[in-house]
Design an enzyme around this catalytic site. Structure first.
Site: not given
Length: 268
Positions: A4, A52, A95, A166
């Site tokens: 994707r 996710s 986190k 990130d």
């Protein structure tokens, strides 16, 4: 196989940023087991479970990662949200953002004190040894059984939030792996996240505004590849460097600024 393409659109007229993130492919049980088998064959001390979960996996899928890490006496750093976060506590470090923490505990956290109390409850309940809560432009909070630290970056012009979270997790992980104390690890994380949001879309960095009330708190290297800033961190003052191009932080050490204890990120 399937792939994707996620992309971000920056609207010049409004200064708004729009993210288009298509749904990824469905992952079968066999494919997930293949991933876990590959992880089982690796030798590691830390593993970061981030993002996710793809379609097709149960909310507690990350628990299989925790089990594999436990068998290797390794530590898990978790950066996820929603059902996956609720189902995967019991890690070394988690986190969440402030919004993710509010969703996890089930009620608003209107001020830093409330966020700290919620993070401390997670530590005391054994859900994580360390909880790092990110507040976006307001910095971050880190709680462990040994203490609590809060760190704010200086005022900046955010150019793009892509990759900031990130970068925060990556820098904190590196600092912990290197054996640095938790307050220094938080400094690394906030510095990396701040460097990420300063990046223009062509890879250059936007100028920083001086930290409030601190003269000369912001510095650029002559080639524009490194940036420096000051921010409060408890009773200590640290020095370090942020490499703009690679988004890497150089050395961090103790320093002194007049009669104030602050963290300084400076060119190496």
């Amino acid at each position: 196989g399937y792939t994707r393409i996620a992309h971000t659109v920056f609207e010049r007229a409004s200064g708004q940023e729009y993210r288009f993130v298509p749904e990824g492919p469905r992952v079968s049980a066999r494919e997930w087991n293949d991933c876990l088998a590959a992880l089982e064959n690796l030798d590691f001390d830390y593993v970061v479970a981030s993002g996710s979960l793809p379609r097709g996996l149960r909310a507690d899928a990350y628990h299989r990662v925790i089990d594999i890490a436990a068998g290797k006496h390794a530590r898990v750093i978790l950066d996820t949200s929603g059902a996956a976060l609720r189902a995967t506590l019991g890690v070394f470090l988690v986190k969440p953002s402030l919004g993710e923490l509010e969703e996890l505990v089930g009620h608003p956290l209107p001020d830093p004190g409330a966020a700290e109390a919620a993070a401390r409850e997670l530590v005391q309940a054994g859900h994580a040894e360390i909880v790092a809560v990110s507040f976006g432009r307001d910095g971050a909070l880190l709680v462990s059984k040994n203490g609590t630290w809060r760190l704010r970056p200086p005022p900046i012009e955010t150019r793009s939030a892509v990759g900031a979270g990130d970068s925060f997790v990556a820098a904190m992980t590196v600092a912990i792996v290197q054996g640095r104390p938790l307050d220094a690890a938080l400094a690394y994380a906030v510095a990396a996240g701040t460097a990420a949001v300063l990046l223009l879309r062509d890879g250059r960095m936007t100028p920083l505004a001086p930290a409030q009330g601190v003269a000369g708190s912001v510095r650029w290297s002559p080639d524009g590849r490194q940036v420096a800033f000051l921010a409060t961190v408890g009773a200590k003052k640290l020095t370090g460097a942020v490499e703009a191009g690679a988004r890497q932080i150089g050395e961090i050490g103790l320093a002194q600024q007049e009669d104030e204890q602050r963290i300084a990120i400076v060119p190496a």
